[in-house]
Design a protein around this motif. Structure first.
Motif, PDB file in Angstrom:
ATOM      1  N   VAL A  36      58.476  29.511  27.699  1.00  0.00           N
ATOM      2  CA  VAL A  36      57.063  29.722  27.390  1.00  0.00           C
ATOM      3  C   VAL A  36      56.180  28.869  28.296  1.00  0.00           C
ATOM      4  N   VAL A  37      56.591  27.632  28.558  1.00  0.00           N
ATOM      5  CA  VAL A  37      55.836  26.770  29.478  1.00  0.00           C
ATOM      6  C   VAL A  37      55.749  27.429  30.860  1.00  0.00           C
ATOM      7  N   ALA A  38      56.902  27.836  31.391  1.00  0.00           N
ATOM      8  CA  ALA A  38      56.919  28.464  32.709  1.00  0.00           C
ATOM      9  C   ALA A  38      56.160  29.790  32.705  1.00  0.00           C
ATOM     10  N   GLY A  39      56.299  30.557  31.614  1.00  0.00           N
ATOM     11  CA  GLY A  39      55.602  31.834  31.527  1.00  0.00           C
ATOM     12  C   GLY A  39      54.097  31.679  31.612  1.00  0.00           C
ATOM     13  N   GLY A  40      53.562  30.615  30.988  1.00  0.00           N
ATOM     14  CA  GLY A  40      52.123  30.375  31.062  1.00  0.00           C
ATOM     15  C   GLY A  40      51.656  30.126  32.486  1.00  0.00           C
ATOM     16  N   MET A  41      52.399  29.316  33.227  1.00  0.00           N
ATOM     17  CA  MET A  41      51.998  29.013  34.600  1.00  0.00           C
ATOM     18  C   MET A  41      52.164  30.220  35.523  1.00  0.00           C
ATOM     19  N   VAL A  42      53.256  30.958  35.364  1.00  0.00           N
ATOM     20  CA  VAL A  42      53.465  32.153  36.177  1.00  0.00           C
ATOM     21  C   VAL A  42      52.360  33.178  35.910  1.00  0.00           C
ATOM     22  N   ALA A  43      52.029  33.385  34.638  1.00  0.00           N
ATOM     23  CA  ALA A  43      50.987  34.354  34.292  1.00  0.00           C
ATOM     24  C   ALA A  43      49.622  33.910  34.806  1.00  0.00           C
ATOM     25  N   ALA A  44      49.332  32.602  34.745  1.00  0.00           N
ATOM     26  CA  ALA A  44      48.051  32.105  35.256  1.00  0.00           C
ATOM     27  C   ALA A  44      47.915  32.376  36.747  1.00  0.00           C
ATOM     28  N   LEU A  45      48.977  32.134  37.505  1.00  0.00           N
ATOM     29  CA  LEU A  45      48.943  32.406  38.945  1.00  0.00           C
ATOM     30  C   LEU A  45      48.787  33.902  39.210  1.00  0.00           C
ATOM     31  N   ALA A  46      49.465  34.725  38.411  1.00  0.00           N
ATOM     32  CA  ALA A  46      49.367  36.175  38.596  1.00  0.00           C
ATOM     33  C   ALA A  46      47.942  36.668  38.335  1.00  0.00           C
ATOM     34  N   VAL A  47      47.301  36.151  37.299  1.00  0.00           N
ATOM     35  CA  VAL A  47      45.922  36.553  36.993  1.00  0.00           C
ATOM     36  C   VAL A  47      44.985  36.127  38.120  1.00  0.00           C
ATOM     37  N   LEU A  48      45.202  34.924  38.640  1.00  0.00           N
ATOM     38  CA  LEU A  48      44.373  34.461  39.746  1.00  0.00           C
ATOM     39  C   LEU A  48      44.482  35.403  40.943  1.00  0.00           C
ATOM     40  N   LEU A  49      45.699  35.844  41.258  1.00  0.00           N
ATOM     41  CA  LEU A  49      45.926  36.680  42.427  1.00  0.00           C
ATOM     42  C   LEU A  49      45.491  38.133  42.215  1.00  0.00           C
ATOM     43  N   VAL A  50      45.685  38.645  40.992  1.00  0.00           N
ATOM     44  CA  VAL A  50      45.467  40.073  40.754  1.00  0.00           C
ATOM     45  C   VAL A  50      44.087  40.362  40.174  1.00  0.00           C
ATOM     46  N   VAL A  51      43.645  39.563  39.205  1.00  0.00           N
ATOM     47  CA  VAL A  51      42.375  39.838  38.521  1.00  0.00           C
ATOM     48  C   VAL A  51      41.206  39.186  39.246  1.00  0.00           C
ATOM     49  N   VAL A  52      41.282  37.884  39.454  1.00  0.00           N
ATOM     50  CA  VAL A  52      40.191  37.183  40.134  1.00  0.00           C
ATOM     51  C   VAL A  52      40.171  37.548  41.616  1.00  0.00           C
ATOM     52  N   ARG A  53      41.357  37.485  42.239  1.00  0.00           N
ATOM     53  CA  ARG A  53      41.572  37.747  43.660  1.00  0.00           C
ATOM     54  C   ARG A  53      41.008  36.600  44.507  1.00  0.00           C
ATOM     55  N   PRO A  54      41.844  36.067  45.391  1.00  0.00           N
ATOM     56  CA  PRO A  54      41.406  34.927  46.207  1.00  0.00           C
ATOM     57  C   PRO A  54      40.136  35.190  47.002  1.00  0.00           C
ATOM     58  N   SER A  55      39.953  36.404  47.494  1.00  0.00           N
ATOM     59  CA  SER A  55      38.755  36.702  48.292  1.00  0.00           C
ATOM     60  C   SER A  55      37.490  36.540  47.465  1.00  0.00           C
ATOM     61  N   ARG A  56      37.517  36.987  46.198  1.00  0.00           N
ATOM     62  CA  ARG A  56      36.345  36.832  45.342  1.00  0.00           C
ATOM     63  C   ARG A  56      36.137  35.367  44.966  1.00  0.00           C
ATOM     64  N   LEU A  57      37.222  34.663  44.750  1.00  0.00           N
ATOM     65  CA  LEU A  57      37.116  33.258  44.386  1.00  0.00           C
ATOM     66  C   LEU A  57      36.572  32.442  45.544  1.00  0.00           C
ATOM     67  N   ALA A  58      36.976  32.793  46.772  1.00  0.00           N
ATOM     68  CA  ALA A  58      36.505  32.066  47.941  1.00  0.00           C
ATOM     69  C   ALA A  58      35.002  32.214  48.112  1.00  0.00           C
ATOM     70  N   GLY A  59      34.447  33.308  47.655  1.00  0.00           N
ATOM     71  CA  GLY A  59      33.015  33.536  47.796  1.00  0.00           C
ATOM     72  C   GLY A  59      32.172  32.964  46.681  1.00  0.00           C
ATOM     73  N   LEU A  60      32.818  32.312  45.695  1.00  0.00           N
ATOM     74  CA  LEU A  60      32.095  31.777  44.551  1.00  0.00           C
ATOM     75  C   LEU A  60      31.600  30.387  44.891  1.00  0.00           C
ATOM     76  N   GLU A  61      30.297  30.231  45.074  1.00  0.00           N
ATOM     77  CA  GLU A  61      29.716  28.948  45.445  1.00  0.00           C
ATOM     78  C   GLU A  61      29.152  28.259  44.221  1.00  0.00           C
ATOM     79  N   PRO A  62      29.598  27.006  43.936  1.00  0.00           N
ATOM     80  CA  PRO A  62      29.030  26.267  42.809  1.00  0.00           C
ATOM     81  C   PRO A  62      27.547  26.048  42.978  1.00  0.00           C
ATOM     82  N   ALA A  63      26.835  26.120  41.852  1.00  0.00           N
ATOM     83  CA  ALA A  63      25.394  25.892  41.883  1.00  0.00           C
ATOM     84  C   ALA A  63      25.105  24.408  42.024  1.00  0.00           C
ATOM     85  N   PRO A  64      23.908  24.034  42.473  1.00  0.00           N
ATOM     86  CA  PRO A  64      23.565  22.627  42.576  1.00  0.00           C
ATOM     87  C   PRO A  64      23.486  21.974  41.215  1.00  0.00           C
TER      88      PRO A  64
END
Length: 407
Positions: A373-401
């Motif tokens: 279950v511990v490993a499953g949580g981390m694997v799923a988190a990485l998968a969501v980052l890659l598939v749902v958020v997508r690195p290209s969209r994340l790279a374009g997210l600029e923090p506000a001042p």
């Protein structure tokens, strides 16, 4: 905001945030004793932990919009008062079913501390400044898992498991005083939202339609699931499978939290050199590799307890880097509804954790079940980052001042 004011804010908010982990973790050394006292199963007792997490999830969904409508202080103090009442009733719980129900109410009450503290930080800061201050708060929050089992073990030296809930009630009373005196209102009347239930549902709908926000919330929740799988399974694995006593378990559990604390504080330094999205991606990659190693060590027993603990600690450190950055990136998109957005974030985090905790019990009380279950949580988190958020969209997210006005 002066350095002194910021330090006072960190202390007050850190104390409030810490009561959640204390409520979750302080009774962990007593779980086997509760099983024996109520003549029940370990899975049934683990459900009392699930009840707390479920209460935290539901409570945040209710309190978040309320805090956006009426301000931060009143929901916070009311939630703390409910926590005190529920903790007091846990002392006299006659069976595991009643204890589980009261733990749900405990979670509902303590949800106010989690969502209001996060909303207060978002009221005052955003972007990288938000992530930096959140890392400082996680230092205090990270100390709670170290102190909680140790405090629980200390209480158990003088009394039984019911004394743990006496201590939690006393802590709740103290925090009512701290919140009443030390926390100013940070949401000015002109910034409060109106519209009732319909507006709240509409706002939740708009948040759920934001793919990047939802993805980052899921990433934070799945990282939290890995943490709670460890919380739910560690007392049985380390005490029953590896023969540690209550005090040894408290020390081992606390040592794991050191990795979490160290990572959250190192995150502040990393933010000076790298954007939060890059840190998030790297931490999830390391956490995934460590989780897979954990499964291998648990299944083969190669390296014994030291190998198991080291791989666990690396996962916790990776979670310590992911947990401040994913919320900071998510909430930077919705500063106009910080309470509601924080509530949805917290509800997903604790809701996924509420699923992870009993899943460990369903799979068994051994090291392999916890590791999966511990490993499953981390694997799923990485998968969501890659598939749902997508690195290209994340790279374009600029923090506000940063915003530093106090109302």
């Amino acid at each position: 905001m002066s350095r002194g004011q910021r330090l006072r804010l960190v202390v007050v908010l850190g104390s409030l945030i810490a009561v959640g982990p204390l409520t979750i973790d302080m009774y962990l050394p007593a779980l086997p004793a509760i099983v024996a006292d109520f003549a029940t199963t370990s899975a049934a007792v683990q459900l009392t932990l699930t009840g707390t997490l479920a209460g935290l999830a539901v409570g945040q969904l209710l309190i978040g919009p309320l805090s956006d409508a009426v301000g931060r202080r009143r929901p916070l103090i009311a939630g703390l008062a409910l926590h005190v009442v529920a903790s007091s009733l846990c002392v006299v719980a006659p069976n595991v079913a009643v204890l589980g129900a009261l733990r749900v109410v405990q979670g509902l009450g303590v949800a106010a501390t989690a969502v209001v503290a996060m909303a207060v930080v978002r009221d005052l800061f955003s972007g990288a400044a938000f992530a930096t201050l959140l890392s400082r708060l996680l230092l205090v929050m990270g100390a709670a898992p170290i102190l909680a089992p140790t405090l629980g073990g200390g209480v158990l030296r003088w009394t039984d498991w019911r004394g743990v809930f006496v201590a939690l009630a006393a802590i709740g009373v103290l925090l009512v005083v701290v919140a009443s005196i030390g926390l100013p209102e940070t949401l000015a009347p002109e910034r409060r939202r109106r519209g009732g239930v319909v507006a709240t549902i509409s706002l939740y709908g708009s948040l759920l339609r934001d793919r990047v926000f939802v993805g980052l919330v899921l990433v934070a929740g799945l990282a939290m699931a890995a943490l709670f799988a460890y919380v739910a399974g560690s007392s049985f694995v380390l005490q029953q499978s590896y023969g540690l006593d209550e005090q040894q378990f408290a020390l081992a559990f606390g040592a794991g939290a050191i990795g979490l604390i160290g990572a959250t504080q190192y995150n502040v330094r990393l933010l000076r050199r790298y954007p939060p999205q890059r840190i998030l991606a790297a931490s999830l990659g390391v956490g995934t590799l460590a989780g897979l190693a954990l499964v291998a060590f648990a299944a083969t027993n190669v390296g014994g307890l030291p190998a198991l603990l080291v791989s666990l600690w690396v996962v916790l450190a990776a979670a310590g880097l992911a947990m401040p950055n994913a919320p900071a990136l998510a909430l930077s998109r919705h500063g106009e509804a910080a309470g509601t957005a924080s509530a949805l974030l917290g509800a997903v985090q604790f809701g996924v954790g509420a699923v992870a905790a009993p899943l460990v019990g369903v799979l068994g009380t051994g090291a392999v079940a916890m590791a999966l279950v511990v490993a499953g949580g981390m694997v799923a988190a990485l998968a969501v980052l890659l598939v749902v958020v997508r690195p290209s969209r994340l790279a374009g997210l600029e923090p506000a001042p940063a915003v530093v006005a106090v109302h």
